[in-house]
Design a protein around this motif. Sequence first.
Motif, PDB file in Angstrom:
ATOM      1  N   ALA A  69      51.747  92.188  53.557  1.00  9.20           N
ATOM      2  CA  ALA A  69      51.956  90.781  53.359  1.00  9.20           C
ATOM      3  C   ALA A  69      52.995  90.491  52.586  1.00  9.20           C
ATOM      4  O   ALA A  69      52.926  90.946  51.443  1.00  9.20           O
ATOM      5  CB  ALA A  69      50.514  89.897  53.022  1.00  9.20           C
ATOM      6  N   PHE A  70      53.754  89.560  53.083  1.00 13.84           N
ATOM      7  CA  PHE A  70      55.058  88.996  52.132  1.00 13.84           C
ATOM      8  C   PHE A  70      54.800  87.360  52.218  1.00 13.84           C
ATOM      9  O   PHE A  70      54.411  86.765  52.994  1.00 13.84           O
ATOM     10  CB  PHE A  70      56.298  89.352  52.935  1.00 13.84           C
ATOM     11  N   SER A  71      54.917  87.156  50.845  1.00 12.90           N
ATOM     12  CA  SER A  71      54.871  85.581  50.723  1.00 12.90           C
ATOM     13  C   SER A  71      55.853  85.277  49.602  1.00 12.90           C
ATOM     14  O   SER A  71      55.946  85.780  48.295  1.00 12.90           O
ATOM     15  CB  SER A  71      53.337  85.365  50.065  1.00 12.90           C
ATOM     16  N   HIS A  72      56.611  84.195  49.816  1.00 19.26           N
ATOM     17  CA  HIS A  72      57.573  83.653  48.703  1.00 19.26           C
ATOM     18  C   HIS A  72      57.332  82.813  48.265  1.00 19.26           C
ATOM     19  O   HIS A  72      56.848  81.815  48.614  1.00 19.26           O
ATOM     20  CB  HIS A  72      58.994  83.288  49.817  1.00 19.26           C
ATOM     21  N   SER A  73      57.521  82.863  46.933  1.00 19.58           N
ATOM     22  CA  SER A  73      57.249  81.723  45.849  1.00 19.58           C
ATOM     23  C   SER A  73      58.562  81.179  45.230  1.00 19.58           C
ATOM     24  O   SER A  73      59.507  81.953  44.964  1.00 19.58           O
ATOM     25  CB  SER A  73      56.437  82.358  44.721  1.00 19.58           C
ATOM     26  N   PRO A  74      58.542  79.833  45.205  1.00 19.97           N
ATOM     27  CA  PRO A  74      59.885  79.372  44.899  1.00 19.97           C
ATOM     28  C   PRO A  74      60.383  79.412  43.450  1.00 19.97           C
ATOM     29  O   PRO A  74      61.259  79.224  43.214  1.00 19.97           O
ATOM     30  CB  PRO A  74      59.921  77.881  45.291  1.00 19.97           C
ATOM     31  N   GLY A  75      59.414  79.722  42.742  1.00 13.73           N
ATOM     32  CA  GLY A  75      59.693  80.152  41.190  1.00 13.73           C
ATOM     33  C   GLY A  75      58.834  78.882  40.364  1.00 13.73           C
ATOM     34  O   GLY A  75      58.480  77.711  41.117  1.00 13.73           O
ATOM     35  N   ARG A  76      58.817  79.133  39.234  1.00 18.21           N
ATOM     36  CA  ARG A  76      58.049  78.247  38.332  1.00 18.21           C
ATOM     37  C   ARG A  76      58.799  76.867  37.944  1.00 18.21           C
ATOM     38  O   ARG A  76      60.166  76.886  37.676  1.00 18.21           O
ATOM     39  CB  ARG A  76      57.981  78.805  37.027  1.00 18.21           C
ATOM     40  N   LEU A  77      58.282  75.829  38.327  1.00 15.52           N
ATOM     41  CA  LEU A  77      59.103  74.491  37.912  1.00 15.52           C
ATOM     42  C   LEU A  77      59.022  74.062  36.748  1.00 15.52           C
ATOM     43  O   LEU A  77      58.037  74.277  36.066  1.00 15.52           O
ATOM     44  CB  LEU A  77      58.241  73.239  39.006  1.00 15.52           C
ATOM     45  N   THR A  78      60.159  73.845  35.859  1.00 10.66           N
ATOM     46  CA  THR A  78      60.211  73.353  34.768  1.00 10.66           C
ATOM     47  C   THR A  78      60.912  71.956  34.276  1.00 10.66           C
ATOM     48  O   THR A  78      61.637  71.793  35.434  1.00 10.66           O
ATOM     49  CB  THR A  78      60.809  74.366  33.568  1.00 10.66           C
ATOM     50  N   TYR A  79      60.860  71.429  33.508  1.00 11.57           N
ATOM     51  CA  TYR A  79      61.591  70.152  33.264  1.00 11.57           C
ATOM     52  C   TYR A  79      62.325  69.986  32.046  1.00 11.57           C
ATOM     53  O   TYR A  79      61.922  70.672  31.006  1.00 11.57           O
ATOM     54  CB  TYR A  79      60.512  68.924  33.091  1.00 11.57           C
ATOM     55  N   ASP A  80      63.311  69.391  32.071  1.00 12.27           N
ATOM     56  CA  ASP A  80      63.826  68.905  30.656  1.00 12.27           C
ATOM     57  C   ASP A  80      63.754  67.527  30.500  1.00 12.27           C
ATOM     58  O   ASP A  80      63.944  66.708  31.179  1.00 12.27           O
ATOM     59  CB  ASP A  80      65.619  69.103  31.061  1.00 12.27           C
ATOM     60  N   PHE A  81      63.074  67.441  29.293  1.00 19.18           N
ATOM     61  CA  PHE A  81      62.743  65.977  28.916  1.00 19.18           C
ATOM     62  C   PHE A  81      63.757  65.110  28.247  1.00 19.18           C
ATOM     63  O   PHE A  81      64.434  65.727  27.487  1.00 19.18           O
ATOM     64  CB  PHE A  81      61.330  66.151  28.070  1.00 19.18           C
ATOM     65  N   PRO A  82      63.699  63.587  28.205  1.00 15.98           N
ATOM     66  CA  PRO A  82      64.592  63.009  27.425  1.00 15.98           C
ATOM     67  C   PRO A  82      64.176  63.113  25.952  1.00 15.98           C
ATOM     68  O   PRO A  82      63.069  63.557  25.551  1.00 15.98           O
ATOM     69  CB  PRO A  82      64.202  61.640  27.969  1.00 15.98           C
ATOM     70  N   ALA A  83      65.186  62.562  24.954  1.00 16.72           N
ATOM     71  CA  ALA A  83      64.892  62.719  23.686  1.00 16.72           C
ATOM     72  C   ALA A  83      63.668  62.077  23.067  1.00 16.72           C
ATOM     73  O   ALA A  83      63.163  62.872  22.338  1.00 16.72           O
ATOM     74  CB  ALA A  83      66.292  62.193  22.985  1.00 16.72           C
ATOM     75  N   ALA A  84      63.227  61.164  23.669  1.00 16.47           N
ATOM     76  CA  ALA A  84      62.056  60.575  23.078  1.00 16.47           C
ATOM     77  C   ALA A  84      60.960  61.269  23.335  1.00 16.47           C
ATOM     78  O   ALA A  84      59.971  61.406  22.391  1.00 16.47           O
ATOM     79  CB  ALA A  84      61.872  59.078  23.780  1.00 16.47           C
ATOM     80  N   VAL A  85      60.558  61.978  24.632  1.00 18.01           N
ATOM     81  CA  VAL A  85      59.744  62.779  24.759  1.00 18.01           C
ATOM     82  C   VAL A  85      59.827  64.088  23.906  1.00 18.01           C
ATOM     83  O   VAL A  85      58.571  64.517  23.605  1.00 18.01           O
ATOM     84  CB  VAL A  85      59.577  63.216  26.165  1.00 18.01           C
ATOM     85  N   GLN A  86      61.011  64.576  23.740  1.00 20.87           N
ATOM     86  CA  GLN A  86      60.991  65.685  22.864  1.00 20.87           C
ATOM     87  C   GLN A  86      60.570  65.460  21.482  1.00 20.87           C
ATOM     88  O   GLN A  86      60.093  66.335  20.679  1.00 20.87           O
ATOM     89  CB  GLN A  86      62.754  66.378  23.017  1.00 20.87           C
ATOM     90  N   GLN A  87      60.845  64.173  20.946  1.00 17.38           N
ATOM     91  CA  GLN A  87      60.373  63.845  19.700  1.00 17.38           C
ATOM     92  C   GLN A  87      59.065  63.739  19.577  1.00 17.38           C
ATOM     93  O   GLN A  87      58.462  64.240  18.528  1.00 17.38           O
ATOM     94  CB  GLN A  87      60.968  62.480  19.270  1.00 17.38           C
ATOM     95  N   ILE A  88      58.219  63.217  20.447  1.00 17.27           N
ATOM     96  CA  ILE A  88      56.613  63.236  20.499  1.00 17.27           C
ATOM     97  C   ILE A  88      56.322  64.635  20.537  1.00 17.27           C
ATOM     98  O   ILE A  88      55.233  64.800  19.857  1.00 17.27           O
ATOM     99  CB  ILE A  88      56.357  62.187  21.839  1.00 17.27           C
ATOM    100  N   GLU A  89      56.968  65.713  21.193  1.00 21.88           N
ATOM    101  CA  GLU A  89      56.511  66.918  21.185  1.00 21.88           C
ATOM    102  C   GLU A  89      56.641  67.490  19.909  1.00 21.88           C
ATOM    103  O   GLU A  89      55.758  68.259  19.461  1.00 21.88           O
ATOM    104  CB  GLU A  89      57.330  67.847  22.463  1.00 21.88           C
ATOM    105  N   LYS A  90      57.745  67.421  19.081  1.00 19.34           N
ATOM    106  CA  LYS A  90      57.824  67.922  18.163  1.00 19.34           C
ATOM    107  C   LYS A  90      56.738  67.492  17.117  1.00 19.34           C
ATOM    108  O   LYS A  90      55.981  68.079  16.110  1.00 19.34           O
ATOM    109  CB  LYS A  90      58.995  67.707  17.215  1.00 19.34           C
TER     110      LYS A  90
END
Length: 126
Positions: A69-90
């Motif tokens: 069985a062959f099944s293609h997976s498109p890969g893990r989806l990631t996001y680059d967040f804006p500075a405001a979200v990155q600050q909350i993450e910190k």
Amino acid sequence: MADLLLAASPAPAADAVADADLDALLDAVTALKAQQKELEQQLEPLLEALNTAMASGQLDPSFSHNDWAFSHSPGRLTYDFPAAVQQIEKQLKAAKEAAIQQGSATEKRGNAFWTIRPPKTQPLPF
């Protein structure tokens, strides 16, 4: 770890047998890991060719061939967040670290596993 196992052995003769068994085990593991690395390197361009065939419409994302069985997976989806979200993450990371330091965070551990890496190859003097 091997030293701990050998230190608990009942007799010197048993230590020699355990050493030989442990060496054979480690030799077998490293030989298989080397073969695995070689096979992965051989497989990589073949998988790229499959991606190309799928992108051109020659293959579906899921199919079978010779009962495999062959099944293609498109890969893990990631996001680059804006500075405001990155600050909350910190801030969140700092709050988590404080909880760890204060002892209010509950410790959990995942399943144990082995990491086995080949020796680093020396660069060729060119």
